[in-house]
Design a protein around this motif. Structure first.
Motif, PDB file in Angstrom:
ATOM      1  N   SER A  16      36.839  82.038  27.174  1.00  0.00           N
ATOM      2  CA  SER A  16      35.987  83.214  26.982  1.00  0.00           C
ATOM      3  C   SER A  16      34.876  82.917  25.971  1.00  0.00           C
ATOM      4  O   SER A  16      34.885  81.887  25.303  1.00  0.00           O
ATOM      5  N   GLY A  17      33.937  83.840  25.900  1.00  0.00           N
ATOM      6  CA  GLY A  17      32.884  83.789  24.885  1.00  0.00           C
ATOM      7  C   GLY A  17      32.004  82.557  24.941  1.00  0.00           C
ATOM      8  O   GLY A  17      31.635  82.069  26.003  1.00  0.00           O
ATOM      9  N   MET A  18      31.665  82.061  23.747  1.00  0.00           N
ATOM     10  CA  MET A  18      30.767  80.917  23.639  1.00  0.00           C
ATOM     11  C   MET A  18      31.359  79.655  24.265  1.00  0.00           C
ATOM     12  O   MET A  18      30.632  78.834  24.811  1.00  0.00           O
ATOM     13  N   GLY A  19      32.670  79.503  24.181  1.00  0.00           N
ATOM     14  CA  GLY A  19      33.314  78.347  24.798  1.00  0.00           C
ATOM     15  C   GLY A  19      33.141  78.351  26.299  1.00  0.00           C
ATOM     16  O   GLY A  19      32.896  77.310  26.918  1.00  0.00           O
ATOM     17  N   ALA A  20      33.259  79.520  26.913  1.00  0.00           N
ATOM     18  CA  ALA A  20      33.069  79.640  28.361  1.00  0.00           C
ATOM     19  C   ALA A  20      31.620  79.326  28.741  1.00  0.00           C
ATOM     20  O   ALA A  20      31.370  78.652  29.747  1.00  0.00           O
ATOM     21  N   ALA A  21      30.681  79.800  27.931  1.00  0.00           N
ATOM     22  CA  ALA A  21      29.271  79.518  28.194  1.00  0.00           C
ATOM     23  C   ALA A  21      28.996  78.021  28.085  1.00  0.00           C
ATOM     24  O   ALA A  21      28.276  77.447  28.916  1.00  0.00           O
ATOM     25  N   MET A  22      29.574  77.372  27.090  1.00  0.00           N
ATOM     26  CA  MET A  22      29.391  75.932  26.925  1.00  0.00           C
ATOM     27  C   MET A  22      30.010  75.168  28.096  1.00  0.00           C
ATOM     28  O   MET A  22      29.400  74.231  28.619  1.00  0.00           O
ATOM     29  N   VAL A  33      35.042  69.361  33.479  1.00  0.00           N
ATOM     30  CA  VAL A  33      35.354  70.210  32.335  1.00  0.00           C
ATOM     31  C   VAL A  33      36.846  70.514  32.284  1.00  0.00           C
ATOM     32  O   VAL A  33      37.437  70.911  33.290  1.00  0.00           O
ATOM     33  N   ILE A  34      37.435  70.316  31.118  1.00  0.00           N
ATOM     34  CA  ILE A  34      38.824  70.698  30.884  1.00  0.00           C
ATOM     35  C   ILE A  34      38.785  72.044  30.187  1.00  0.00           C
ATOM     36  O   ILE A  34      38.258  72.162  29.073  1.00  0.00           O
ATOM     37  N   VAL A  35      39.293  73.066  30.856  1.00  0.00           N
ATOM     38  CA  VAL A  35      39.284  74.430  30.327  1.00  0.00           C
ATOM     39  C   VAL A  35      40.535  74.637  29.476  1.00  0.00           C
ATOM     40  O   VAL A  35      41.647  74.359  29.915  1.00  0.00           O
ATOM     41  N   HIS A  36      40.347  75.143  28.278  1.00  0.00           N
ATOM     42  CA  HIS A  36      41.436  75.361  27.329  1.00  0.00           C
ATOM     43  C   HIS A  36      41.416  76.823  26.899  1.00  0.00           C
ATOM     44  O   HIS A  36      40.356  77.393  26.661  1.00  0.00           O
ATOM     45  N   GLN A  42      44.488  83.456  31.089  1.00  0.00           N
ATOM     46  CA  GLN A  42      43.105  83.316  30.637  1.00  0.00           C
ATOM     47  C   GLN A  42      42.478  82.045  31.204  1.00  0.00           C
ATOM     48  O   GLN A  42      41.329  82.050  31.640  1.00  0.00           O
ATOM     49  N   VAL A  43      43.248  80.972  31.184  1.00  0.00           N
ATOM     50  CA  VAL A  43      42.752  79.695  31.698  1.00  0.00           C
ATOM     51  C   VAL A  43      42.482  79.795  33.198  1.00  0.00           C
ATOM     52  O   VAL A  43      41.437  79.342  33.680  1.00  0.00           O
ATOM     53  N   GLU A  44      43.396  80.412  33.938  1.00  0.00           N
ATOM     54  CA  GLU A  44      43.206  80.572  35.385  1.00  0.00           C
ATOM     55  C   GLU A  44      41.948  81.383  35.689  1.00  0.00           C
ATOM     56  O   GLU A  44      41.159  81.009  36.559  1.00  0.00           O
ATOM     57  N   GLN A  45      41.757  82.491  34.980  1.00  0.00           N
ATOM     58  CA  GLN A  45      40.572  83.323  35.197  1.00  0.00           C
ATOM     59  C   GLN A  45      39.298  82.558  34.864  1.00  0.00           C
ATOM     60  O   GLN A  45      38.302  82.647  35.586  1.00  0.00           O
ATOM     61  N   ALA A  46      39.328  81.815  33.766  1.00  0.00           N
ATOM     62  CA  ALA A  46      38.152  81.046  33.361  1.00  0.00           C
ATOM     63  C   ALA A  46      37.817  79.972  34.394  1.00  0.00           C
ATOM     64  O   ALA A  46      36.643  79.771  34.723  1.00  0.00           O
ATOM     65  N   CYS A  47      38.822  79.305  34.917  1.00  0.00           N
ATOM     66  CA  CYS A  47      38.605  78.277  35.943  1.00  0.00           C
ATOM     67  C   CYS A  47      37.995  78.896  37.198  1.00  0.00           C
ATOM     68  O   CYS A  47      37.065  78.331  37.790  1.00  0.00           O
ATOM     69  N   ARG A  48      38.504  80.041  37.578  1.00  0.00           N
ATOM     70  CA  ARG A  48      37.982  80.737  38.757  1.00  0.00           C
ATOM     71  C   ARG A  48      36.509  81.122  38.543  1.00  0.00           C
ATOM     72  O   ARG A  48      35.663  80.880  39.406  1.00  0.00           O
ATOM     73  N   ARG A  49      36.203  81.696  37.382  1.00  0.00           N
ATOM     74  CA  ARG A  49      34.810  82.069  37.080  1.00  0.00           C
ATOM     75  C   ARG A  49      33.901  80.842  37.075  1.00  0.00           C
ATOM     76  O   ARG A  49      32.780  80.887  37.586  1.00  0.00           O
ATOM     77  N   ARG A  61      42.712  72.124  33.978  1.00  0.00           N
ATOM     78  CA  ARG A  61      43.317  73.137  33.138  1.00  0.00           C
ATOM     79  C   ARG A  61      44.098  72.504  31.994  1.00  0.00           C
ATOM     80  O   ARG A  61      44.744  71.494  32.160  1.00  0.00           O
ATOM     81  N   ARG A  62      44.042  73.165  30.847  1.00  0.00           N
ATOM     82  CA  ARG A  62      44.811  72.719  29.679  1.00  0.00           C
ATOM     83  C   ARG A  62      45.187  73.943  28.862  1.00  0.00           C
ATOM     84  O   ARG A  62      44.371  74.767  28.545  1.00  0.00           O
ATOM     85  N   ARG A  63      46.457  74.061  28.557  1.00  0.00           N
ATOM     86  CA  ARG A  63      46.913  75.160  27.705  1.00  0.00           C
ATOM     87  C   ARG A  63      47.799  74.621  26.638  1.00  0.00           C
ATOM     88  O   ARG A  63      48.519  73.740  26.727  1.00  0.00           O
TER      89      ARG A  63
END
Length: 63
Positions: A16-22, A33-36, A42-49, A61-63
């Motif tokens: 989310s936020g600035m991390g998602a924008a980056m 990109v490895i989404v954390h 949250q990670v699943e939603q971010a990956c989908r977006r 994905r990384r949690r």
């Protein structure tokens, strides 16, 4: 824009936020990109977006 094809970026807090924008900008530049994030959902939603915003993006994905 810089070409990051063949590079991998781990963005902490990218769910989310600035991390998602980056993460989006890095993916658009060609980086894998490895989404954390804090939770798996949250990670699943971010990956989908991210894949909706940047078609063809390599997302891990990384949690």
């Amino acid at each position: 824009m810089i070409d990051l094809t063949g590079r991998t970026a781990l963005v902490i807090g990218s769910a989310s936020g600035m991390g998602a924008a980056m993460a989006t900008r890095l993916a658009a530049a060609g980086a894998a990109v490895i989404v954390h994030g804090r939770t798996e959902s949250q990670v699943e939603q971010a990956c989908r977006r991210l894949t909706e915003t940047v078609p063809g993006a390599e997302v891990r994905r990384r949690r």
